[in-house]
Design a protein around this motif. Structure first.
Motif, PDB file in Angstrom:
ATOM      1  N   THR A  40     -10.559  -5.644  38.602  1.00 30.46           N
ATOM      2  CA  THR A  40      -9.853  -4.370  38.572  1.00 30.46           C
ATOM      3  C   THR A  40     -10.388  -3.540  37.411  1.00 30.46           C
ATOM      4  OG1 THR A  40      -7.850  -5.351  39.486  1.00 30.46           O
ATOM      5  CG2 THR A  40      -7.612  -3.247  38.352  1.00 30.46           C
ATOM      6  N   LYS A  41     -10.899  -2.353  37.727  1.00 33.75           N
ATOM      7  CA  LYS A  41     -11.342  -1.452  36.673  1.00 33.75           C
ATOM      8  C   LYS A  41     -10.099  -0.880  35.989  1.00 33.75           C
ATOM      9  CE  LYS A  41     -13.987   2.753  35.754  1.00 33.75           C
ATOM     10  NZ  LYS A  41     -14.786   3.862  36.315  1.00 33.75           N
ATOM     11  N   ILE A  42     -10.013  -1.011  34.682  1.00 30.30           N
ATOM     12  CA  ILE A  42      -8.818  -0.591  33.956  1.00 30.30           C
ATOM     13  C   ILE A  42      -8.945   0.858  33.478  1.00 30.30           C
ATOM     14  CG2 ILE A  42      -7.331  -1.061  31.980  1.00 30.30           C
ATOM     15  CD1 ILE A  42      -7.124  -3.154  34.201  1.00 30.30           C
ATOM     16  N   SER A  43      -9.933   1.174  32.672  1.00 30.88           N
ATOM     17  CA  SER A  43     -10.048   2.522  32.095  1.00 30.88           C
ATOM     18  C   SER A  43     -10.898   3.422  32.975  1.00 30.88           C
ATOM     19  CB  SER A  43     -10.653   2.463  30.690  1.00 30.88           C
ATOM     20  OG  SER A  43      -9.798   1.790  29.795  1.00 30.88           O
ATOM     21  N   GLU A  44     -10.336   4.551  33.355  1.00 31.32           N
ATOM     22  CA  GLU A  44     -11.109   5.566  34.074  1.00 31.32           C
ATOM     23  C   GLU A  44     -12.100   6.244  33.138  1.00 31.32           C
ATOM     24  OE1 GLU A  44     -10.235   9.791  36.394  1.00 31.32           O
ATOM     25  OE2 GLU A  44      -8.703   8.216  36.405  1.00 31.32           O
ATOM     26  N   GLU A  45     -11.675   6.492  31.927  1.00 31.91           N
ATOM     27  CA  GLU A  45     -12.541   7.041  30.880  1.00 31.91           C
ATOM     28  C   GLU A  45     -12.454   6.120  29.663  1.00 31.91           C
ATOM     29  OE1 GLU A  45     -14.486   9.724  30.902  1.00 31.91           O
ATOM     30  OE2 GLU A  45     -13.908  10.582  32.839  1.00 31.91           O
ATOM     31  N   TYR A  46     -13.611   5.688  29.163  1.00 30.89           N
ATOM     32  CA  TYR A  46     -13.654   4.868  27.952  1.00 30.89           C
ATOM     33  C   TYR A  46     -14.515   5.614  26.941  1.00 30.89           C
ATOM     34  CZ  TYR A  46     -13.182   0.588  25.254  1.00 30.89           C
ATOM     35  OH  TYR A  46     -12.822  -0.332  24.282  1.00 30.89           O
ATOM     36  N   LEU A  47     -13.884   6.157  25.907  1.00 29.47           N
ATOM     37  CA  LEU A  47     -14.547   7.049  24.956  1.00 29.47           C
ATOM     38  C   LEU A  47     -14.704   6.348  23.610  1.00 29.47           C
ATOM     39  CD1 LEU A  47     -12.606  10.298  25.892  1.00 29.47           C
ATOM     40  CD2 LEU A  47     -14.762   9.467  26.805  1.00 29.47           C
ATOM     41  N   GLN A  48     -15.948   6.108  23.215  1.00 29.32           N
ATOM     42  CA  GLN A  48     -16.215   5.400  21.970  1.00 29.32           C
ATOM     43  C   GLN A  48     -16.157   6.373  20.792  1.00 29.32           C
ATOM     44  OE1 GLN A  48     -19.620   2.925  23.858  1.00 29.32           O
ATOM     45  NE2 GLN A  48     -19.034   1.843  21.975  1.00 29.32           N
ATOM     46  N   VAL A  49     -14.956   6.644  20.365  1.00 35.90           N
ATOM     47  CA  VAL A  49     -14.704   7.569  19.276  1.00 35.90           C
ATOM     48  C   VAL A  49     -15.234   6.984  17.968  1.00 35.90           C
ATOM     49  CG1 VAL A  49     -12.405   6.607  18.846  1.00 35.90           C
ATOM     50  CG2 VAL A  49     -12.888   8.984  18.216  1.00 35.90           C
ATOM     51  N   ARG A  50     -15.664   7.837  17.057  1.00 35.95           N
ATOM     52  CA  ARG A  50     -16.061   7.368  15.726  1.00 35.95           C
ATOM     53  C   ARG A  50     -14.847   6.837  14.977  1.00 35.95           C
ATOM     54  NH1 ARG A  50     -18.769  11.814  12.247  1.00 35.95           N
ATOM     55  NH2 ARG A  50     -18.825  10.038  10.832  1.00 35.95           N
ATOM     56  N   PRO A  51     -14.999   5.813  14.126  1.00 36.52           N
ATOM     57  CA  PRO A  51     -13.868   5.372  13.304  1.00 36.52           C
ATOM     58  C   PRO A  51     -13.304   6.542  12.500  1.00 36.52           C
ATOM     59  CG  PRO A  51     -15.683   3.818  13.126  1.00 36.52           C
ATOM     60  CD  PRO A  51     -16.214   4.996  13.890  1.00 36.52           C
ATOM     61  N   GLY A  52     -11.998   6.695  12.528  1.00 33.81           N
ATOM     62  CA  GLY A  52     -11.343   7.800  11.850  1.00 33.81           C
ATOM     63  C   GLY A  52     -11.367   9.090  12.629  1.00 33.81           C
ATOM     64  N   GLY A  53     -12.064   9.102  13.791  1.00 34.11           N
ATOM     65  CA  GLY A  53     -12.213  10.321  14.567  1.00 34.11           C
ATOM     66  C   GLY A  53     -11.119  10.572  15.582  1.00 34.11           C
ATOM     67  N   ASP A  54     -10.088   9.741  15.607  1.00 34.89           N
ATOM     68  CA  ASP A  54      -8.988   9.951  16.554  1.00 34.89           C
ATOM     69  C   ASP A  54      -8.301  11.291  16.313  1.00 34.89           C
ATOM     70  OD1 ASP A  54      -8.785   7.105  17.862  1.00 34.89           O
ATOM     71  OD2 ASP A  54      -8.928   6.766  15.715  1.00 34.89           O
ATOM     72  N   VAL A  55      -8.211  11.710  15.041  1.00 31.20           N
ATOM     73  CA  VAL A  55      -7.623  13.013  14.726  1.00 31.20           C
ATOM     74  C   VAL A  55      -8.375  14.113  15.469  1.00 31.20           C
ATOM     75  CG1 VAL A  55      -7.144  14.693  12.914  1.00 31.20           C
ATOM     76  CG2 VAL A  55      -6.818  12.252  12.458  1.00 31.20           C
ATOM     77  N   ALA A  56      -9.698  14.072  15.384  1.00 32.13           N
ATOM     78  CA  ALA A  56     -10.513  15.090  16.039  1.00 32.13           C
ATOM     79  C   ALA A  56     -10.426  14.991  17.554  1.00 32.13           C
ATOM     80  CB  ALA A  56     -11.969  14.961  15.581  1.00 32.13           C
ATOM     81  N   ALA A  57     -10.413  13.754  18.081  1.00 32.24           N
ATOM     82  CA  ALA A  57     -10.324  13.581  19.535  1.00 32.24           C
ATOM     83  C   ALA A  57      -9.012  14.143  20.067  1.00 32.24           C
ATOM     84  CB  ALA A  57     -10.460  12.104  19.886  1.00 32.24           C
TER      85      ALA A  57
END
Length: 766
Positions: free
Chosen positions: A280-297
């Motif tokens: 079963t494919k779980i994530s439709e989108e898997y985005l490798q964000v930079r560490p600490g970059g969640d704020v920007a995402a």
């Protein structure tokens, strides 16, 4: 910036670096369990205990805190839960003869894995410094000396630490013991992981825990993951995720590392999927964000939402925002003023990637935000969390069915211990009720958390450390500095099931007190006892052990806490330590009297299938904040890092393998990342290896780039190419803990920045 400009994409991994060939779960999980069965000498009762694990009438898993369903699967345990249970049920014994054979100096040379492999502790032990050995002692002698030592110091010079293992009953008495003695120095394992949640969710939405229950996963339309590795840390979560995907729920994941559990999953309990079916494919989108970059995402997705609302209207839930929140206008203005080039640079993701993710959010009626320590263990962890709350509140996704915010906690009762009073912050504890119930005078000032306790120890202000479970010396940041300071303590006490590193740096007076494990039968005066735990979704479960204890000299955690308290405190007509030890129902009555809204009829409700829910005000849109409103956070930066990397500085992310739980190392297979063998490795992507002139397998030293006058380094790490964003490296916890300064922590809660600390790579000979 285009997708091609990045060293990773939204949908595919780098095929030339190590990766798991198979999906999470499936035959790999079964082989992992089988390996532990083969390595450990477990009794036949182990399979019976596993069959009833996380079910009514059975034992609650000693591993993670994931929820236990009212209608469990045939096997309601995961690979790591089975490993934890079998690890505890070993027939191997670290008994008196073991300690007579091995000196403490010798044992310090053993690996963490081998120390625990020595087996269950069986006897109360006292450290003999002349012989450099732990030697057996009677319980009465141990309690008497511990009491004398604690009475000889100022209570504020003592620290009572706890891991997340002990049940609610022992935890309540432990906190009562501390306050009757005279301090609130009650740090806990959440100080190292989710204290960012406890402090900042309380400030933002008025509760220190998540708002979701298991039922929400049956009706949500989308789930957004941030920094949480489900396949390793909470594999039972994969079952509701699989069901959600199969009914049409869409999942988006933000994580610097591509973790297999959120890529695809094979259900080990589904014979068709195990044999001829597809994962079963779980994530439709898997985005490798930079560490600490969640704020920007998150800022980028919110910018997309504002733009769409400008175009078509009715995207933002302005009715919810107007009635229930404050701070929206300032937050909106800050987001609208951000430049897309800055958002892309800080997140490592393109406008197109974030737009696709935002579209999924806007098309969903009910959205759940899931996060783990990848979000909380940053200097700006408070901002990471604030931005996630912002994101969810834009469309009213907090405080209604099928939606909410859900931190995935680690240790099995880490949340519950806070609930019943193990807390250094007094605002969360009804001190007046404790005064009335027990005729004590609990101190009013806040106590020391883990970081503050360590700082006080280095300054010579802490003289006694009592540890109810855990392996604190190994789990702490700046661990080499702390290990060097530990022997300066006058008293160290360890309540434990197995030997670990912390016990091998004894204070001047040191005890190891062997306790029952979660799986062990607990009888007091011939009567079986039940303990309770709280899962990460605020449900309370009964846990009943049935295995024969490893030794008749082992005592329950509650009995040990009560024994130390009785030996330390003056007698009182309202402190009935002996009676509470004989009957845990009496302790549950005290918890109900202290927290009546949440624990009324505690013992009667205890057997409820799926646990009884203690409630959550924010879930009902009752905001117990200072203003009675949920709060939007206005970002003043696009990164959660304490400082942006410059020159050759990289950002370190520490990881756990799927063959460990916290500091417990079951083996050396990180199967879900395609890594095997040594844990002394440093993961770097191929582009960064070329830029820095590094070769595969080259041995390097990793050095902390925090300039505070202290040299911190870990040598002998093998460079290993791995699919990571530019600008970061990764390696294992706790091996790389010496690189994290004690002072480098989340701003408001002092959670160590294990997921975002600056480091430099020094090649051998440089």
């Amino acid at each position: 910036m285009s997708d091609d400009d990045l060293n990773h994409s939204a949908t595919s991994a780098d095929p030339d670096t190590p990766h798991a060939e198979g999906a999470s779960g499936g035959w790999g999980s079964l082989k992992g369990i089988a390996r532990i069965l083969g390595e450990e000498s477990v009794s036949p009762v182990a399979l019976r205990i596993l069959a009833g694990q996380n079910k009514p009438g059975g034992v609650m898993c000693p591993s993670c805190a994931w929820a236990k369903p009212a209608k469990p699967h045939a096997a309601e345990f995961c690979e790591n839960g089975a490993k934890a249970t079998l690890w505890e049920l070993t027939r191997a014994r670290a008994d008196a003869s073991f300690f007579a054979k091995h000196s403490v100096t010798e044992l310090r040379e053993w690996s963490d894995h081998d120390l625990e492999l020595s087996g269950r502790l069986t006897d109360p032990l006292r450290y003999d410094s002349e012989a450099d050995r732990y030697v057996p002692v009677s319980w009465d002698e141990a309690f008497a000396e511990i009491g004398r030592e604690l009475r000889a110091i100022d209570p504020e010079e003592a620290v009572f630490y706890s891991s997340g293992h002990a049940g609610l009953e022992a935890s309540y008495l432990y906190a009562l013991f501390a306050r009757a003695y005279g301090h609130n120095n009650l740090p806990q394992s959440s100080n190292m992981c989710h204290e960012t949640t406890s402090v900042n969710l309380q400030r933002l939405i008025g509760v220190p825990v998540g708002t979701c229950t298991l039922d929400d996963f049956e009706t949500c339309d989308a789930i957004f993951f941030f920094g949480q590795n489900t396949g390793t840390n909470s594999p039972r979560f994969l079952h509701p995720l699989k069901r959600a995907v199969e009914r049409g729920c869409r999942i988006v994941t933000f994580n610097p590392v591509r973790e297999r559990g959120l890529v695809e999953f094979v259900d080990p309990q589904n014979p068709i999927q195990m044999t001829v079916g597809k994962p079963t494919k779980i994530s439709e989108e898997y985005l490798q964000v930079r560490p600490g970059g969640d704020v920007a995402a998150l800022a980028g997705m919110m910018r997309c939402i504002f733009d769409r609302d400008d175009e078509v209207g009715d995207i933002i839930d302005r009715g919810f925002i107007g009635e229930h929140t404050e701070g929206f206008d300032a937050m909106e203005a800050a987001i609208r003023s951000m430049d897309w080039s800055d958002i892309e640079r800080q997140s490592g993701l393109t406008h197109a990637m974030l737009s696709r993710a935002a579209d999924i959010y806007m098309q969903a009626k009910n959205v759940i935000g899931i996060y783990g320590m990848g979000l909380t263990q940053h200097v700006g962890g408070w901002l990471n969390l604030g931005m996630l709350v912002n994101f969810l509140m834009l469309r009213g996704n907090i405080g209604r069915s099928g939606a909410g915010i859900s931190p995935v906690r680690g240790h099995s009762n880490v949340q519950g211990q806070r609930t019943v009073g193990i807390a250094e912050r007094t605002a969360s504890v009804p001190l007046d009720k404790l005064r009335d119930l027990f005729d004590i005078d609990p101190p009013q000032q806040d106590g020391l958390n883990a970081v503050h306790a360590c700082e006080a120890m280095l300054a010579g202000r802490v003289k006694a450390m009592v540890q109810l479970g855990g392996n604190l010396v190994r789990a702490l940041p700046d661990s080499r500095r702390m290990e060097a300071a530990w022997p300066s303590l006058r008293l160290t006490v360890h309540v434990a099931t197995k030997l670990n590193r912390s016990q091998l740096v004894p204070g001047q007076v040191a005890y190891i007190l062997p306790c029952l494990g979660r799986t062990d039968r607990d009888e007091q005066d011939g009567q079986p006892q039940v303990v309770t735990i709280e899962d990460s979704m605020s449900h309370i479960h009964a846990s009943i052990g049935s295995a024969k204890p490893p030794s008749e000299r082992c005592r329950s955690e509650l009995a040990i806490v009560a024994g130390m308290a009785a030996a330390t405190l003056p007698s009182s007509p309202k402190l009935h330590w002996d009676a509470w030890t004989r009957n845990y129902d009496l302790v549950r009555d005290l918890i109900a009297a202290t927290y009546p809204d949440e624990f009324h009829d505690f013992t009667a409700r205890m057997p409820t299938p799926g646990g009884f829910y203690r409630g959550n005000a924010a879930r009902e849109r009752q905001w117990q904040t200072e203003t009675g409103k949920a709060r939007f956070t206005t970002p003043d930066t696009l990164t959660a890092l304490g400082e942006e990397p410059v020159d050759e500085t990289m950002t370190l992310v520490t990881l756990r393998s799927n063959d460990q739980f916290n500091t417990t190392i079951y083996g050396f297979s990180d199967r879900l990342r395609g890594l095997e063998g040594s844990r002394e490795i440093l993961l770097v992507n191929r582009d960064e290896m070329a830029r820095l002139g590094l070769e595969e397998g080259e041995r390097v030293t990793l050095v902390s780039a925090v300039d505070d006058g202290v040299t911190r380094e870990v040598a002998g790490l093998a460079v290993t190419a791995y699919d990571l964003p530019n600008g970061c490296v990764a390696g294992y916890y706790p091996e790389l803990n010496p690189l994290i300064p004690l002072s480098y922590h989340e701003t408001k809660s002092q959670t160590p920045a294990y997921k975002g600390s600056p480091v430099r790579i020094v090649p051998k000979g440089a």
